[in-house]
Write an enzyme that holds these catalytic residues in place. Structure first.
Site, PDB file in Angstrom:
ATOM      1  N   HIS A  12       0.835  -1.209   0.000  1.00 62.13           N
ATOM      2  CA  HIS A  12       0.000   0.000   0.000  1.00 62.13           C
ATOM      3  C   HIS A  12       0.866   1.254   0.000  1.00 62.13           C
ATOM      4  O   HIS A  12       2.048   1.217   0.317  1.00 62.13           O
ATOM      5  CB  HIS A  12      -0.959   0.031   1.203  1.00 62.13           C
ATOM      6  N   HIS A 130      13.201  -1.507   6.233  1.00 60.83           N
ATOM      7  CA  HIS A 130      11.944  -0.758   6.304  1.00 60.83           C
ATOM      8  C   HIS A 130      11.826   0.073   7.582  1.00 60.83           C
ATOM      9  O   HIS A 130      11.463   1.255   7.538  1.00 60.83           O
ATOM     10  CB  HIS A 130      10.779  -1.743   6.196  1.00 60.83           C
ATOM     11  N   HIS A 134      11.626   4.159   8.263  1.00 64.40           N
ATOM     12  CA  HIS A 134      10.624   4.842   9.103  1.00 64.40           C
ATOM     13  C   HIS A 134      11.321   5.679  10.181  1.00 64.40           C
ATOM     14  O   HIS A 134      10.946   6.832  10.429  1.00 64.40           O
ATOM     15  CB  HIS A 134       9.739   3.808   9.811  1.00 64.40           C
ATOM     16  N   GLY A 300       2.702   3.170  10.678  1.00 60.79           N
ATOM     17  CA  GLY A 300       1.259   3.394  10.573  1.00 60.79           C
ATOM     18  C   GLY A 300       0.548   3.489  11.903  1.00 60.79           C
ATOM     19  O   GLY A 300      -0.429   4.230  12.044  1.00 60.79           O
ATOM     20  N   ASN A 519     -12.043  21.620   9.595  1.00 63.03           N
ATOM     21  CA  ASN A 519     -11.204  21.324   8.429  1.00 63.03           C
ATOM     22  C   ASN A 519     -11.205  19.822   8.157  1.00 63.03           C
ATOM     23  O   ASN A 519     -10.732  19.036   8.969  1.00 63.03           O
ATOM     24  CB  ASN A 519      -9.774  21.810   8.704  1.00 63.03           C
ATOM     25  N   SER A 521     -10.628  16.745   4.871  1.00 63.32           N
ATOM     26  CA  SER A 521      -9.910  16.624   3.598  1.00 63.32           C
ATOM     27  C   SER A 521     -10.850  16.787   2.405  1.00 63.32           C
ATOM     28  O   SER A 521     -12.021  16.435   2.453  1.00 63.32           O
ATOM     29  CB  SER A 521      -9.207  15.270   3.539  1.00 63.32           C
TER      30      SER A 521
HETATM   31 FE   LIG Z   1       5.689   0.424   7.547  1.00 58.12          FE
END
Ligand SMILES: [Fe+2]
Length: 557
Positions: A12, A130, A134, A300, A519, A521
């Site tokens: 994703h 990974h 991050h 995430g 506010n 999106s």
């Molecule tokens: Fe990740």
């Protein structure tokens, strides 16, 4: 040195960014350009947009840095889990792992499509672990020299949670919890159980949680108290024969779009509560290990603004920086800086004070779109003032200005705005535009100076990524942006950072006495945030918005 950072995993949020001599120039997620939400394809449009912005041929790029390990380590870890019985061995699981591996291996984990599409590239290809990517995306942009860095996500190649110590421009790895001992997995499984899309709709569970009550026992699935937490993944995901411990323990999973029962609300409450405790336990451990009072978060799970708010309110930390693109789109930012760590080097320190890293469109381009579609429009000499007047008159306004935000939040560039004083406004915006679930709260943008008057712990929050409690006496003043538990997810807006949006809020405050704007999106439900003037116009005319201010132009219905 010119580097491209890329997120490409076929999972994703594919994305790309470009960095020159340690300075981030531009970043965009593929979904905004392709219009496919969470687009996981190779980010060819995002890479091209980076090159176009920098006005550079691809031949000048020195390094292309992917925020993932190559295909082999991901697959090896999966095979190890199957062999040791830590993940159910089913035909479908094996097929998915093998197909993913073969596809990524065939593509040299992204290098092959890059060379094929961007002919003339002379860059070196680099694969950054990974979680390191991050961690870099948080530490390098936080502005603190010394910080505990915590990464929590679904999974990397083998990583699920990791702790790092950032000091003097370097990152020291301290601890990793391996997949599937994963908070992202824990939350995603319950997101699916509650009838929402895992790895996408976790917001909905977080928004639903305050409507529930304590009482659901999740101890078979997680121990959030240990330092660090433990997730019992075998019970969480069931076995290879399809047996679901979740269903036998908690009842039938909810059908998508069906009624929300009290049981669903209580499950959401328990999931959010356990996640908050587990995140707190990891952060506590990280602070102990590093002896730092500064905290950086990415991954995430760090988009859990409720948990982030509680970490801030706990007083455990002095300063917090949460990477606004905390999900995988943000690993591009970290990967692009990895070359600076070579030969015992130090990272550049460039505090990130805004998220406006995407493309912009000048008035000429906007006007050309308006003329092409024969849309009646008015040129404004003072768009901020007109916007404030429309909002104070109860209008729902599309606001399209400047460079697009990078990360999931709209922060005043691609936003739908409304009056937060009207208690019915969240229902109106929902019915007219967002068509989203009734329980999901809308967020407020404050003038930075005004935030302490409205919020109990008015920590600087430019990225809408941590919640705070609205002062009890102010809850009836801004009811449509105050959640059922009295919390809000504020954006604090500084004049220096976004003068246009700041002035809009200021003018609204002069008219109404309340320098706060609702506010949300600029997109319809299930769609990516608008990118071009054409996207904005299409969304405007497919919704119940009353007016659109796009660059210097006003469009009304
Ligand atoms: Fe990740």
């Amino acid at each position: 040195m010119l580097t491209l950072g890329i997120n490409y995993s076929q999972m994703h949020d594919s994305s790309a960014c470009i960095v020159r001599d340690g300075e981030l120039l531009f970043a965009v997620a593929e979904e905004r350009l392709s219009r496919l939400k969470h687009d996981a394809h190779f980010p060819r449009l995002a890479i091209q947009a980076c090159l176009d912005f920098a006005k550079l041929p691809v031949a000048q790029i020195d390094e292309v840095c992917f925020g993932w390990q190559p295909a082999g380590p991901v697959y090896r870890h999966d095979l190890r889990l199957y062999a040791t019985g830590r993940w159910p061995v089913s035909y479908l699981n094996l097929l998915n792992s093998s197909r993913h591996f073969l596809s990524m291996w065939h593509q040299e984990s992204g290098a092959a499509p890059f060379r094929r599409i961007f002919t003339g590239a002379r860059a070196r290809f680099r694969y950054v672990d990974h979680h390191l990517a991050h961690a870099l995306s948080a530490y390098a942009y936080c502005g603190f020299d010394d910080a505990a860095v915590v990464v929590m996500d679904g999974r990397g190649a083998w990583e699920a949670t990791s702790i790092w110590h950032g000091r003097g421009g370097r990152l020291e790895h301290l601890l990793t919890l391996n997949w599937p001992d994963s908070l992202g997995l824990f939350y995603a499984e319950f997101t699916g159980f509650l009838g929402f899309a895992p790895n996408s709709d976790e917001w909905k569970v977080m928004g639903l949680a305050p409507y529930g009550q304590a009482g659901i026992d999740l101890s078979p699935y997680i121990n959030p108290h240990d330092a660090p937490y433990r997730v019992f993944s075998r019970k969480l995901v069931g076995d290879s024969a399809g047996y679901s411990h979740l269903a036998s323990h908690l009842g039938t999973p909810r059908e998508a779009e069906s009624e929300i029962s009290d049981q669903h609300k209580n499950i959401a409450f328990a999931v959010q509560d356990a996640c908050e405790m587990a995140m707190m336990s990891v952060v506590k451990l990280a602070l102990e290990k590093t002896k730092s009072r500064n905290l950086c978060l990415a991954g995430g799970v760090a988009l859990n603004s409720k948990a982030n708010g509680k970490i801030v309110a706990s007083g455990m930390v002095q300063n917090v920086f949460v990477q606004p693109a905390a999900s995988d789109d943000g690993v591009a930012l970290g990967a692009a800086l990895a070359p600076y760590l070579d030969a015992n080097g130090r990272l550049p320190s460039r505090p990130m004070r805004h998220a406006y890293w995407g493309p912009s469109f000048d008035d000429q381009t906007v006007e050309s779109a308006l003329r092409t579609y024969k849309i009646r429009h008015t040129k404004l000499s003072d768009p901020e003032l007109v916007a404030a007047q429309l909002l104070s008159a109860g209008k729902i306004l599309g606001w399209f200005q400047g460079r697009m935000e990078f990360g999931p939040r709209a922060l005043g560039s691609r936003s739908i705005l409304a009056d937060p004083r009207d208690p019915e406004m969240n229902v109106k915006v929902n019915n007219a535009v967002k068509f989203r679930e009734w329980w999901r709260p809308f967020a407020p943008s404050f003038k930075k100076e005004a935030a302490p008057e409205y919020l109990e712990s008015a920590y600087d929050s430019p990225f809408m990524i941590l919640t705070a409690q609205v002062r009890p006496e102010k809850r009836s003043v801004i009811p449509s942006v105050t959640h059922v538990d009295g919390s809000a997810r504020p954006q604090t807006v500084e004049h220096e950072i976004n003068p246009l949006y700041y002035r809009l809020i200021d003018e609204f405050g002069k008219i109404t006495g309340v320098p706060v704007i609702m506010n949300t999106s600029f997109n319809l439900r299930g769609e990516a945030i608008v990118h071009t003037p054409t996207d904005a116009l299409r969304t405007f005319f497919s919704s119940g918005m009353d007016a659109l201010i796009i660059g210097s132009f006003l469009v009304e219905k």
